[in-house]
Design an enzyme around this catalytic site. Sequence first.
Site, PDB file in Angstrom:
ATOM      1  N   ARG A 102       0.834  -1.200   0.000  1.00 51.52           N
ATOM      2  CA  ARG A 102       0.000   0.000   0.000  1.00 51.52           C
ATOM      3  C   ARG A 102       0.870   1.252   0.000  1.00 51.52           C
ATOM      4  O   ARG A 102       0.531   2.264  -0.608  1.00 51.52           O
ATOM      5  CB  ARG A 102      -0.950   0.009   1.213  1.00 51.52           C
ATOM      6  CG  ARG A 102      -1.736   1.312   1.334  1.00 51.52           C
ATOM      7  CD  ARG A 102      -2.912   1.186   2.293  1.00 51.52           C
ATOM      8  NE  ARG A 102      -2.546   0.613   3.580  1.00 51.52           N
ATOM      9  CZ  ARG A 102      -2.005   1.305   4.592  1.00 51.52           C
ATOM     10  NH1 ARG A 102      -1.712   2.582   4.444  1.00 51.52           N
ATOM     11  NH2 ARG A 102      -1.733   0.701   5.727  1.00 51.52           N
ATOM     12  N   TYR A 113     -14.890  16.226 -18.052  1.00 50.84           N
ATOM     13  CA  TYR A 113     -15.469  14.877 -17.941  1.00 50.84           C
ATOM     14  C   TYR A 113     -16.487  14.890 -16.814  1.00 50.84           C
ATOM     15  O   TYR A 113     -16.223  15.383 -15.713  1.00 50.84           O
ATOM     16  CB  TYR A 113     -14.364  13.856 -17.677  1.00 50.84           C
ATOM     17  CG  TYR A 113     -14.885  12.560 -17.112  1.00 50.84           C
ATOM     18  CD1 TYR A 113     -15.749  11.758 -17.860  1.00 50.84           C
ATOM     19  CD2 TYR A 113     -14.558  12.158 -15.821  1.00 50.84           C
ATOM     20  CE1 TYR A 113     -16.255  10.579 -17.332  1.00 50.84           C
ATOM     21  CE2 TYR A 113     -15.052  10.984 -15.291  1.00 50.84           C
ATOM     22  CZ  TYR A 113     -15.908  10.201 -16.049  1.00 50.84           C
ATOM     23  OH  TYR A 113     -16.425   9.048 -15.514  1.00 50.84           O
ATOM     24  N   ASP A 173      -5.736  18.286 -16.332  1.00 49.11           N
ATOM     25  CA  ASP A 173      -6.011  16.908 -16.733  1.00 49.11           C
ATOM     26  C   ASP A 173      -5.506  16.749 -18.162  1.00 49.11           C
ATOM     27  O   ASP A 173      -6.030  17.354 -19.089  1.00 49.11           O
ATOM     28  CB  ASP A 173      -7.514  16.630 -16.650  1.00 49.11           C
ATOM     29  CG  ASP A 173      -7.850  15.158 -16.873  1.00 49.11           C
ATOM     30  OD1 ASP A 173      -7.181  14.516 -17.715  1.00 49.11           O
ATOM     31  OD2 ASP A 173      -8.778  14.654 -16.233  1.00 49.11           O
TER      32      ASP A 173
END
Length: 385
Positions: free
Chosen positions: A49, A101, A174
């Site tokens: 992790r 988006y 983005d």
Amino acid sequence: MSLAIESRCIHLENDDRAARYGAVSYPIYQTATFAHPALGQSTGFDYSRVQNPTRQQLEKTVAALEQGTDAVAFSTGMAAILAVMELFAPGDHLVTESDLYGGTPRLFRTICEPKGITFTAVNFSAGIEHAAKAVRPETKALFIETPTNPMMNVTDIRAAAELAHAHGALLIVDNTFLSPYLQNPLVLGADIVIHSGTKYLAGHNDTLAGFAVVKDAEISHRLREIAKTIGANLAPFDSWLVLRGIQTLAVRMDRAEQNAMELALWLQKQPQVTRVIYPGLPDHPGHELMKRQARGFGAMLTFEVRRKEDVPALLKAVRLIRFAESLGGTESLLTYPITQTHADVPPEVLAANGLTDRILRFSVGLENVQDLKDDLTQAFAATEG
């Protein structure tokens, strides 16, 4: 030895082949935990992790391609955006692009706003002066896509960075549509670059991934603490799939862009099509800006058909092209934003951005371009029935 980006996609960043017995493919370290040599000693990896060798190799590669100092890999692009939003606190304000988006403003609305973070959406492509009017004293970041999804609006990244920094804010870009092969927002002044690695980076519609790429060490440290804590990290096998995909990023982007340019010109001549939006077309408002800030125009285009009633027939009739909600893979995909990617966007926002019920988003793939034209030709014929 300085390598061009095409070679860097294949010869992974800091790739020590001797340390892995000369294996040409980077290994998948499919382990949850790592043994310690002794108390107080570590191999450099403790728990997957926190970090895993396969994910670390991928992160180094993506950071290098974006010319950043660090990249943090997440389970999806939305997980990456959520982690970036954890950099902000109640009372903070962000100015965002209005044509994003659909999942991104949904996250802002349902997750961030209840925590006290506020947002103002504007059309950045209308001019930085227009965006500047939305900046407040509490504005901590600007968040843009360029080109936007799905209306393909283009924002001046340098100008947006200058605006953000003049107010002590960050610029978040983005870069999913163009990938680091065609555009590097950090070089143009951005502070954080987001990728849905599911798309062009992985490139085969077979895995999910997300990235936040940065150049500032403090932001990197904060993002890694957030990633370690929330645990939405990319798994070893998925990291390997994206590494494999990146090796063909250059050739895939070149071929897909070539197809997209030819199809955009062809679609303009079809009587069933009333509008084609593609930055590679000389009449696109962002064409010249794209030539200055990117190395290409990408393989995403949007087109509008004559009637809403034509959409179901067209989507049912395509055979080679798939009707599916994604982009950036080897296969060509058609998406109907108003019921798929932007289903949760309020109607008034869709209307303001010109996103009608006649709009289709086209992720152009690697097929023979004549085959794509033939498929569209027979599908358009079905709308005449």
